[in-house]
Write an enzyme that holds these catalytic residues in place. Structure first.
Site, PDB file in Angstrom:
ATOM      1  CG  ASP A 166      -9.047   4.492   1.051  1.00 51.43           C
ATOM      2  OD1 ASP A 166      -8.492   5.169   1.929  1.00 51.43           O
ATOM      3  OD2 ASP A 166      -8.406   3.777   0.253  1.00 51.43           O
TER       4      ASP A 166
ATOM      5  CE  LYS B 228      -1.586   7.075  -3.377  1.00 44.36           C
ATOM      6  NZ  LYS B 228      -1.967   6.125  -2.328  1.00 44.36           N
TER       7      LYS B 228
ATOM      8  CD  GLU C 150      -4.770   3.616  -2.280  1.00 41.59           C
ATOM      9  OE1 GLU C 150      -5.566   4.469  -1.843  1.00 41.59           O
ATOM     10  OE2 GLU C 150      -3.624   3.892  -2.671  1.00 41.59           O
TER      11      GLU C 150
ATOM     12  CG  ASP D 288      -1.664   1.253   1.475  1.00 41.40           C
ATOM     13  OD1 ASP D 288      -1.668   2.100   0.571  1.00 41.40           O
ATOM     14  OD2 ASP D 288      -2.269   1.396   2.556  1.00 41.40           O
TER      15      ASP D 288
END
Ligand code: AMP
Length: 610
Positions: free
Chosen positions: A195, A72, A173, A10
């Site tokens: 999420d 990211k 994810e 992850d």
């Protein structure tokens, strides 16, 4: 083949986590410090050394311009976009335009691509897994936000290559979270995965049953996450300070870094307590050489008010996803909360109200995604086909047609892998080439969507217009990555076209980076951690000691200053003891406090000298 290990990674905005399936069960692998997650941070120290993870985080306050966090948010992005412009304003490290219109990061004068930074983090997780398994792991499944587009996925895959990993699959994810939740359980349920991480928000609706995990719909925002909540607190603190003292702390890099640090800490604390005290001594000096301190008390209620519209935005996206999944609002049986931000009580409450049910307690928000990735990894190399994952593409794929309009070929939320063909004809006599522009998005004007690339079909037969026909096939792989093939229908000749440099890196650049990273692996495996940490601590100790006399003179007049000096002495002593005992864990723990002390000392001295 069946026994080959595949790790699940992850790769988070704030933290990363690695897991592997052992004896049929997913296990999260702790790092050397015993933590199950590792900060997604990379720094270059003054010595030129590359620091990754906790060690990079601990020195961030003293080395803000050479420490990368939240990269990211930048991966696979084009330079000339509003998102990148806003990052340029708020990030302490320097961004420059790359040679392919991509974003690059400058650290100590050296330019790095964003996938390269991601590769350093992936490499760190690989080392953690290698240490646990006692093996050199080659294969990985890496997760990305469901809402990532082709460029962001491609860039993540490239990062894996640079890290020396064969990324056998990229998965979303929320899908990974659902996989970990449903794995090995005999259930038939419709599940919503909410999420919210450090930088991105995703929501997916899945149907789980008989080992099949089918995503019905997904949506999200790749620029909405914990960082935005932190910014609300930073602004609240800075506005209050400005009101009181007429000074905008956001204009001072060092003060801003300290604000960022306390804002995140306060936010996390308010998930457990109702009120928290924020203290930043010697944050800046007034125009009359007076050292100023920031002191504030933030309640959970105020934070909830400040951030309520951010939660609203996530719920609007949830509503859209439910609509796209074509289920009723109450058709969801379980809600899974994933990502560190879902620890916020107000968020849990609002999500429960929205779905009309209490979120499931059984999943660990920080670990479940990596666990799901490892389950998918094990399934991909196993002979037993006990898990089937059917995911969807988050964005429509299409081309630009006459008038600048967007012609959709593959609809959003189509199950992947999928492909669609389209026949193009020439529009002019004797036309020997056709240019095709590929986009991803939902806007009717092509240019409002994300351009994936353009390609030219050449060598067409000279003929009157409309006679030559070329069939172009667009494919989206199970990774969500786009490829294009073209076939001259008359001759049957095929051309395979790669959508150019979507990740911002060319093949040559990737090959060079793979080579460079191998050298780094050799160096790391030689076990230099303690030395690295000691070097860093000694540098900070020397700086603190050098500044002690001046700082003591400036601040010891106040009781506030007296306490600060006393605390600083204690921190230095602890660090020296850890060095003498060669205690890495203790030294790592002290490093953060040392960093804060250096920063405060620098602040006091710089402001007074100015
Ligand atoms: P992730 O990307 O899933 O690791 O999530 C990281 C985000 O969760 C960061 O913005 C953290 O500040 C935030 N976070 C972590 N713990 C908490 C907490 N206890 N309360 C609120 N936010 C948290």
């Amino acid at each position: 083949m069946g026994s080959e290990k595949v790790i699940g990674i992850d790769l988070g905005t704030t933290n990363s986590c690695v897991a592997v399936v052992e004896d049929g069960r997913p296990v999260v692998v702790p790092n050397r410090g015993g933590y199950k997650t590792t900060p997604s941070m990379v720094a270059i120290a003054d010595s030129g050394k590359r620091l990754v993870g906790h060690i990079a985080k601990r020195q961030a306050v003293t080395n803000p311009t050479n420490t990368v966090f939240a990269s990211k948010r930048l991966i696979g992005r084009k330079w000339n976009t509003p998102v990148v412009r806003s990052c340029q304003e708020s990030l302490p490290y320097k961004l420059v335009e790359g040679p392919h219109g991509d974003v690059r990061i400058v650290l100590h004068g050296k330019v790095f691509s964003v996938p390269e930074i991601a590769a350093f983090i992936l490499q760190e997780t690989k080392i953690i897994a290698d240490g646990h398994l006692g093996d050199d792991v080659k294969k990985a499944v890496v997760t990305v936000p469901a809402y990532f587009n082709d460029g962001q996925r491609q860039a993540t895959k490239d990062a894996g290559r640079v890290a020396g990993l064969d990324v056998i699959r990229i998965i979303n994810e929320p899908t990974a979270a659902a996989l970990a939740y449903g794995f090995g359980r005999d259930i038939e349920r419709t599940v919503a995965v909410y999420d919210l991480g450090g930088g991105t928000f995703d929501v997916s609706i899945l149907e789980i049953g008989g080992g099949v995990f089918e995503v019905l719909s997904t949506a999200g925002d790749t620029f909405l996450g914990g960082e935005d909540f932190d910014h609300r607190i930073i602004d609240w603190l800075a506005d209050g300070f400005q009101h009181q003292h007429g000074i905008d702390l956001r204009r001072d890099r060092m003060a801003l870094q300290r604000l960022k640090d306390v804002a995140e800490k306060a936010k996390c604390e308010l998930s457990a307590v109702r009120e928290t005290e924020i203290n930043l001594p010697f944050i800046i000096t007034s125009g009359h050489d007076e050292a100023l301190h920031l002191q504030a008390s933030l309640t959970r209620e105020t934070l909830e008010e400040m951030a309520s519209d951010l939660i609203d935005r996530t719920l609007e996206i949830c509503a859209r996803t439910i609509q796209d999944a074509e289920i009723e609002g109450d058709g969801v049986d379980d809600v899974l909360l994933v990502g560190g931000m879902t620890r916020m009580p107000a968020l849990q409450r609002r999500v429960a109200e929205f779905f009309g049910l209490e979120p499931s307690k059984g999943v660990h928000p920080d670990e479940v995604v990596a666990m799901g990735a490892s389950i998918q990894g094990a399934a991909l190399v196993s002979d037993k086909k006990d898990v089937l994952l059917l995911d969807v593409t988050p964005h429509s794929l299409g081309i630009m047609i006459v008038g600048g309009y967007f012609h959709t070929l593959i609809e959003q939320n189509s199950t992947v892998p999928t492909s669609k063909s389209h026949v193009f004809t020439t529009v002019k006599d004797d036309q020997t080439s056709v240019k095709i522009l590929v986009f991803q998005g939902e806007h009717e004007r092509a240019e409002q969507n994300e351009m994936l690339g353009e390609f030219l079909l050449t060598g067409l037969r000279r003929a009157p217009k409309g006679e030559v026909e070329v069939e172009v096939t667009f494919q989206i792989s199970a990774d969500g990555i786009v490829s294009v093939k073209a076939k001259d229908l008359e001759t049957g000749l095929e051309q395979s076209i790669t959508v150019t440099a979507t990740s911002g890196l060319t093949e040559d650049e990737i090959v060079q980076m793979v080579e460079d990273s191998q050298e780094y692996m050799v160096e790391l495996q030689a076990g230099r951690e303690f030395e690295q940490q000691r070097h860093e601590a000694e540098r900070m100790l020397a700086e603190i000691e050098g500044l002690f006399p001046e700082v003591t003179e400036i601040i010891s007049g106040s009781s506030f200053g007296h306490d600060a000096v006393k605390k600083a002495r204690g921190v230095c002593e602890r660090a020296r003891r850890a060095i003498a005992k060669k205690d890495l864990t203790e030294l790592e723990e002290t490093a953060e406090a040392l960093g804060r002390t250096v920063n405060m000392f620098r602040g006091v001295v710089a402001k007074t000298r100015a």
